[in-house]
Design an enzyme around this catalytic site. Structure first.
Site, PDB file in Angstrom:
ATOM      1  N   LYS A  56       7.816   9.343  -8.374  1.00 20.99           N
ATOM      2  CA  LYS A  56       8.307  10.259  -7.339  1.00 20.99           C
ATOM      3  C   LYS A  56       9.834  10.243  -7.248  1.00 20.99           C
ATOM      4  CE  LYS A  56       6.196   8.796  -3.507  1.00 20.99           C
ATOM      5  NZ  LYS A  56       5.480   7.578  -3.955  1.00 20.99           N
ATOM      6  N   ASP A  97      -0.035   0.529  -4.726  1.00 22.73           N
ATOM      7  CA  ASP A  97      -0.825  -0.627  -5.122  1.00 22.73           C
ATOM      8  C   ASP A  97      -0.559  -0.873  -6.604  1.00 22.73           C
ATOM      9  OD1 ASP A  97      -2.754  -2.586  -4.937  1.00 22.73           O
ATOM     10  OD2 ASP A  97      -4.174  -1.283  -3.903  1.00 22.73           O
ATOM     11  N   LYS A 124       0.838  -1.203   0.000  1.00 17.01           N
ATOM     12  CA  LYS A 124       0.000   0.000   0.000  1.00 17.01           C
ATOM     13  C   LYS A 124       0.877   1.259   0.000  1.00 17.01           C
ATOM     14  CE  LYS A 124      -3.307   2.181   3.165  1.00 17.01           C
ATOM     15  NZ  LYS A 124      -2.659   3.477   3.224  1.00 17.01           N
ATOM     16  N   LYS A 170       7.581   0.767   1.883  1.00 13.05           N
ATOM     17  CA  LYS A 170       8.277  -0.027   0.854  1.00 13.05           C
ATOM     18  C   LYS A 170       9.677   0.516   0.609  1.00 13.05           C
ATOM     19  CE  LYS A 170       5.106   0.996  -2.128  1.00 13.05           C
ATOM     20  NZ  LYS A 170       4.210   1.694  -1.200  1.00 13.05           N
TER      21      LYS A 170
END
Ligand SMILES: Nc1ncnc2c1ncn2[C@@H]1O[C@H](COP(=O)(O)OP(=O)(O)OP(=O)(O)O)[C@@H](O)[C@H]1O
Ligand SMILES: [Mg+2]
Lengths: 396, 276
Positions: free
Chosen positions: B40, B131, B9, B14
């Protein structure tokens, strides 16, 4: 009636092609294809079908452009186009790729319209979003919603009407349009002041938009009662009374156009042509109109290869074709023709070759042909019946 | 070479876990590359101490040199070397609201593969955006760039839901899951809850990272805690996780739960008697 719907080799192309056809109907307008190169270069043949310059500039996006965002390329391309040509109207047509990533194109064309003091409109030409007919309609909607000022009835010339929905790229349009105009004048005493989106002049023709408009061709199903193209004597009478009704004031229908005489001439051919098998490949306004004439007035057996409205018409108003194919084109269509064994086939160059006589009727026509003599109206009907009865195509 | 992808998510940790794993492996002597698969382009900062130029910003240049046979050398120029020799690449992508990030990921990975960027490595880690949002983000799994996926989740419902949803994507792609990593929020019985989900989808809980201020504090100065506080308990936990992944041979195609089963799993946790 046998109904077949298929899209392996569709009759209709993407929305983009409809938008290019429609754009060709506005004088000087340029279609700018926002997407990869081939979406533009692949369709430069379309303006040529209307004897127009094959000017279809693309933004020619590549893979990495799609990744980074395409808005800047679009702005640059439209500005460049204005430097080079300053067209009175630029039609930005989205392709599948740009439609899918859906940036804020509407804002871009709005800003460009202000910046350049000249209308730039947006049409989603993605094949995912729709087909050629949808593209034509979207163009008309975009033009009338964003460019055209609200209609003011005072500016409109009196006693006139417009035909809306023809395209300069329609096969045989230069022969048929004068026939249509003359029939309306003779039978109804009304003047066709313009065919909207066909030779439409953005400077002069705006007031025409406030005249009553009769939907024909690409837009024919926008009418309350669908009136297919006026082929045949009865077909012509039906179309003219349809206009009379749509105009509300019930203009007197007089017989000067000759459809009464034609009716007699045609009945003499009927015995000869009864049961003859004829196939028609065309968009529904033309295909249904011609099919009705051949079946109802001459007793022929008819196969239609047409768009979804050709089928819908028969569901609403009665079946008349032996077989109706929806959106079947090219070689796929040839297999159905082999099956049907027609004596005559009206259609595009795709269906020229076979054990039948071919009459060019629908784009693309790439075989050299004489101009169409015009098949609409009573005189056209007699011309057509004569050719069928003699069993020879004009164009061997 | 191990090809590892980290999914989960948005905001679940992560990038934090990817950089820390890369740092731990590199510190133990392995040759490691971290590929940030996120527009990003913020995956590698904690290894480099600064933002790296994204690959897609220099795509034309790389393609031009690929055409003249020199892609690997110009790509090498783009691959920055960070803490303990970790090779760092940010793929990058469009500004928010325009373009197609998923397409960018797949183009960049293909270019890297063609240019032999993954040669001479023991481990490559792909840190994947949020996701699964479109086909493009599934590319690392689909084209075999990554062979084992680790899903990061906390015990929060939304994170578990996303984790299960990623399993759904993996099932349809027949991609293999190596395990689930609990990155804790500090909820009661959080570890057990994540473990229950892991077992429910047919996998295991491969490691647990506690919630700790050491992570954001270290991130502020562009470092991992492997670099800044290597002796800390948190660093020890990261090292244990990195070892468990290296030792892991249990790769399975997950069997996702349907929504009702997931809800049941969450409700059962509340009924287990743990104080909330
Ligand atoms: N175990 C932890 N304890 C405390 N803070 C943490 C922990 N793990 C991650 N964080 C913090 O949570 C924030 C989000 O982490 P991170 O950027 O790694 O998430 P992400 O999943 O990569 O997000 P995105 O989906 O945006 O890429 C960061 O500020 C990070 O320092
Ligand atoms: Mg991240």
């Amino acid at each position: 009636m046998r109904e077949v719907t298929a899209r392996v080799e569709p009759l209709l192309s993407c929305s983009l092609c409809g938008a290019i056809r429609a754009t060709a109907g506005v004088k000087g307008a340029v279609p700018m294809v926002h997407g990869p190169m081939s979406c533009a270069s692949g369709h430069r043949g379309i303006p040529l079908q209307g004897n127009a310059e094959p000017l279809v500039p693309p933004t020619a996006l590549t893979d990495i452009d799609i990744v980074r965002g395409t808005s800047k390329y679009l702005q640059d391309a439209v500005r460049k186009l204005y430097q080079v040509r300053s067209p009175p109207l630029t039609v930005v047509i989205l392709t599948c790729a740009t439609s899918l990533i859906s940036e804020d194109y509407q804002r871009i064309v709005r800003d460009l319209t202000q910046e350049l003091h000249s209308p730039v409109i947006l049409v989603d030409g993605s094949a995912i979003a729709g087909d050629e007919i949808d593209g034509y309609r979207r163009f008309v909607r975009a033009l009338t919603q964003t460019v055209v000022p609200p209609a003011s009835a005072e500016d409109a010339p009196a006693g006139g009407l417009t035909l809306r929905g023809l395209a300069g790229t329609d096969f045989g349009i230069s022969a048929e349009l004068p026939i249509l105009t003359e029939m309306v004048r003779d039978s109804l005493g009304l003047e066709v002041r313009g065919s909207l989106f066909l030779q439409f002049d953005l400077q002069k023709d705006m007031p025409l938009l406030s005249l009553p408009g009769i939907p024909v061709g690409w837009l024919w199903t926008e009418a309350e009662v669908w009136q297919p193209a006026p082929y045949g004597a009865e077909g012509t009478r039906r179309w003219l009374s349809g206009i009379a009704e749509a105009m509300g004031s019930q203009p007197e229908l007089n017989a000067r156009s000759g459809w009464v005489e034609a009716q007699e001439a045609l009945s003499s051919w009927r015995t000869k042509l009864q049961g003859m098998r004829v196939a028609i490949e065309a968009l529904s306004w033309w295909a249904v109109g011609l099919g009705l004439f051949l079946q109802k007035e001459l007793g022929c057996q008819v196969l239609l290869s047409t768009d979804r409205y050709g089928l819908e018409y028969q569901h609403r108003y009665g079946e008349f074709a032996d077989t109706t194919l929806v959106d079947v084109g090219n070689f796929e269509l040839l297999t159905y023709l082999d099956d049907f064994q027609p004596s005559f086939v009206f259609g595009s160059s795709f269906v020229k070759s076979g054990p039948w006589q071919w009459i060019p009727f629908h784009q693309p026509i790439w075989h050299e042909t004489t101009e169409s003599p015009g098949w609409m109206g009573p005189a056209g009907a007699v011309r057509l019946a004569t050719i069928l009865a003699q069993g020879e195509a004009l164009y061997a | 070479m191990r090809r590892i992808a980290v999914y989960g998510k948005g905001g679940i940790g992560k990038s934090t876990i990817s950089t820390h794993l890369a740092a731990a492996w590199a510190a133990s002597g392995l040759r490691v590359m971290l590929v940030g698969c996120d527009p990003k382009a913020d995956s590698t900062r904690a290894l480099l101490g600064h933002r790296s130029t994204p690959l897609l910003d220099r795509y034309e240049e790389l393609v031009a040199s690929a055409d003249s046979g020199g892609a690997s050398s110009s790509l090498r120029g783009l691959i920055e070397v960070g803490f303990a020799g970790v090779r760092c690449v940010e793929i990058g992508g469009p500004e928010p609201g325009v373009g197609c990030a998923g397409r960018g990921i797949s183009m960049a990975l293909e270019l890297m593969e063609q240019s032999n960027a993954f040669a001479d490595l023991d481990v490559v880690v792909f840190d994947i955006l949020g996701d699964i949002v479109c086909g493009g983000f599934a590319v690392p799994m689909r084209l075999g760039f990554a062979r084992e996926v680790y899903i990061v989740t906390s015990g929060e419902y939304s994170a578990l839901y996303a984790a299960n949803n990623i399993c759904r994507g993996m099932r349809s792609l027949q991609a293999t899951l190596g395990g689930i990593i609990a990155n804790c929020r500090g909820l009661p019985a959080e570890k057990q809850l994540v473990e229950t989900l892991a077992h429910a989808v047919g996998s295991t809980l491969i490691g647990t990272i506690p919630r700790s201020g050491a992570f954001p504090r270290s991130a502020m100065v562009g470092k991992t805690i492997i670099e800044s506080v290597p002796e800390s308990a948190e660093a020890g936990q990261i090292v244990r996780l990195s070892q468990a992944i290296l030792d892991n041979q249990n790769l399975i195609v997950p069997s996702p739960l349907d929504d009702a089963a997931l809800d049941e799993l969450a409700a059962a946790c509340l009924d287990s008697g743990v104080e909330w």
